[in-house]
Design a protein around this motif. Structure first.
Motif, PDB file in Angstrom:
ATOM      1  N   THR A  12      29.650  39.173  29.799  1.00 57.43           N
ATOM      2  CA  THR A  12      29.822  38.675  31.166  1.00 57.43           C
ATOM      3  C   THR A  12      28.478  38.358  31.804  1.00 57.43           C
ATOM      4  O   THR A  12      28.290  37.306  32.416  1.00 57.43           O
ATOM      5  CB  THR A  12      30.567  39.728  32.024  1.00 57.43           C
ATOM      6  OG1 THR A  12      31.839  39.969  31.441  1.00 57.43           O
ATOM      7  CG2 THR A  12      30.739  39.257  33.458  1.00 57.43           C
ATOM      8  N   ILE A  13      27.539  39.275  31.683  1.00 53.75           N
ATOM      9  CA  ILE A  13      26.229  39.080  32.301  1.00 53.75           C
ATOM     10  C   ILE A  13      25.501  37.898  31.663  1.00 53.75           C
ATOM     11  O   ILE A  13      24.917  37.076  32.363  1.00 53.75           O
ATOM     12  CB  ILE A  13      25.388  40.370  32.211  1.00 53.75           C
ATOM     13  CG1 ILE A  13      25.979  41.407  33.158  1.00 53.75           C
ATOM     14  CG2 ILE A  13      23.921  40.104  32.542  1.00 53.75           C
ATOM     15  CD1 ILE A  13      25.374  42.778  33.028  1.00 53.75           C
ATOM     16  N   SER A  16      26.906  34.727  32.966  1.00 54.54           N
ATOM     17  CA  SER A  16      26.893  34.612  34.420  1.00 54.54           C
ATOM     18  C   SER A  16      25.669  33.867  34.922  1.00 54.54           C
ATOM     19  O   SER A  16      24.576  34.002  34.383  1.00 54.54           O
ATOM     20  CB  SER A  16      26.916  36.019  35.029  1.00 54.54           C
ATOM     21  OG  SER A  16      26.740  35.951  36.422  1.00 54.54           O
ATOM     22  N   SER A  17      25.860  33.102  35.980  1.00 47.89           N
ATOM     23  CA  SER A  17      24.728  32.443  36.635  1.00 47.89           C
ATOM     24  C   SER A  17      24.213  33.288  37.802  1.00 47.89           C
ATOM     25  O   SER A  17      23.267  32.910  38.477  1.00 47.89           O
ATOM     26  CB  SER A  17      25.146  31.057  37.127  1.00 47.89           C
ATOM     27  OG  SER A  17      26.202  31.181  38.065  1.00 47.89           O
ATOM     28  N   CYS A  18      24.834  34.429  38.053  1.00 48.00           N
ATOM     29  CA  CYS A  18      24.454  35.320  39.152  1.00 48.00           C
ATOM     30  C   CYS A  18      23.301  36.231  38.748  1.00 48.00           C
ATOM     31  O   CYS A  18      23.069  36.467  37.570  1.00 48.00           O
ATOM     32  CB  CYS A  18      25.632  36.200  39.552  1.00 48.00           C
ATOM     33  SG  CYS A  18      27.056  35.260  40.094  1.00 48.00           S
ATOM     34  N   TRP A  20      21.806  40.090  38.826  1.00 45.53           N
ATOM     35  CA  TRP A  20      22.396  41.427  38.756  1.00 45.53           C
ATOM     36  C   TRP A  20      21.363  42.452  39.167  1.00 45.53           C
ATOM     37  O   TRP A  20      20.191  42.345  38.798  1.00 45.53           O
ATOM     38  CB  TRP A  20      22.876  41.715  37.333  1.00 45.53           C
ATOM     39  CG  TRP A  20      24.028  40.852  36.947  1.00 45.53           C
ATOM     40  CD1 TRP A  20      23.979  39.547  36.564  1.00 45.53           C
ATOM     41  CD2 TRP A  20      25.392  41.213  36.943  1.00 45.53           C
ATOM     42  NE1 TRP A  20      25.241  39.080  36.299  1.00 45.53           N
ATOM     43  CE2 TRP A  20      26.127  40.085  36.521  1.00 45.53           C
ATOM     44  CE3 TRP A  20      26.075  42.394  37.243  1.00 45.53           C
ATOM     45  CZ2 TRP A  20      27.514  40.098  36.407  1.00 45.53           C
ATOM     46  CZ3 TRP A  20      27.450  42.411  37.113  1.00 45.53           C
ATOM     47  CH2 TRP A  20      28.156  41.265  36.707  1.00 45.53           C
ATOM     48  N   LYS A  73      31.127  42.167  40.861  1.00 39.19           N
ATOM     49  CA  LYS A  73      31.305  43.019  39.681  1.00 39.19           C
ATOM     50  C   LYS A  73      30.440  44.272  39.828  1.00 39.19           C
ATOM     51  O   LYS A  73      29.305  44.218  40.318  1.00 39.19           O
ATOM     52  CB  LYS A  73      30.900  42.257  38.429  1.00 39.19           C
ATOM     53  CG  LYS A  73      31.617  40.919  38.302  1.00 39.19           C
ATOM     54  CD  LYS A  73      32.608  40.937  37.202  1.00 39.19           C
ATOM     55  CE  LYS A  73      33.228  39.589  36.967  1.00 39.19           C
ATOM     56  NZ  LYS A  73      34.266  39.239  37.873  1.00 39.19           N
ATOM     57  N   GLU A  95      26.643  43.018  40.726  1.00 42.93           N
ATOM     58  CA  GLU A  95      26.379  41.595  40.909  1.00 42.93           C
ATOM     59  C   GLU A  95      25.753  41.431  42.294  1.00 42.93           C
ATOM     60  O   GLU A  95      26.298  41.900  43.287  1.00 42.93           O
ATOM     61  CB  GLU A  95      27.701  40.840  40.809  1.00 42.93           C
ATOM     62  CG  GLU A  95      27.593  39.372  40.787  1.00 42.93           C
ATOM     63  CD  GLU A  95      28.961  38.718  40.601  1.00 42.93           C
ATOM     64  OE1 GLU A  95      28.995  37.482  40.661  1.00 42.93           O
ATOM     65  OE2 GLU A  95      29.976  39.413  40.405  1.00 42.93           O
TER      66      GLU A  95
END
Length: 167
Positions: A12-13, A16-18, A20, A73, A95
């Motif tokens: 997921t990480i 992800s474009s986010c 953390w 998340k 997140e």
């Protein structure tokens, strides 16, 4: 396909474009147990302190997510081993909300953490939070899931699954 929590988080990480945040939640102090004796907040006595610390974490993250994004998340791991003189603490990945940097996150969570610990433990104890940006999910997950002693075990056994847990 079945995933371990660590595999799911890493996948997921990495997709992800986010950003953390890596967070360490600490608390230290004593509360009175059911017999009026002082015990560590991490003790296993009659006050169920460890469960109350976990509940304080849940309330902290739930309130934070109400204000900054319910779908953020979040996953946390127990860490430390008192018998090895590594004080118990909680590792977490969150997140990072778009409108917030690590400093703002640390300030916001510190206030909530202190407030929620007092509410659940009914005692004023020392607490702190450390926040930094995640650099490597693989290294971080290996660090969080490693065996530190018999208290918290290793890997997925160390994951705190509660209402704030969100993959």
């Amino acid at each position: 396909m079945n995933y371990s929590i660590n595999e799911w988080i890493e996948e997921t990480i990495n997709a992800s474009s986010c950003n953390w945040a890596v967070i360490t939640f600490r608390c230290d102090g004593y509360v009175l147990n059911g017999h009026g004796k002082r015990q560590s907040v991490w003790g296993n006595g009659a006050t169920c302190s460890r469960e109350k610390v976990t509940k304080a974490l849940d309330w902290t993250i739930t309130e934070f997510k109400r204000k900054h994004g319910r779908r953020l998340k979040f996953v946390s791991y127990l860490g430390g081993e008192q018998s090895a003189e590594v004080f118990p603490h909680i590792h977490a990945l969150l997140e990072l909300p778009l409108e917030m940097d690590e400093v703002q996150l640390e300030e916001t969570l510190s206030v909530l953490w202190k407030k929620k610990l007092f509410k659940t433990l009914n005692a004023s104890i020392q607490s702190s939070i450390h926040v930094e940006k995640l650099k490597s999910s693989k290294r971080y997950l290996a660090y969080c899931g490693r065996y530190e002693g018999s208290t918290f075990k290793l890997g997925d056994e160390k994951v705190l699954v509660n209402k704030s847990f969100n993959l």
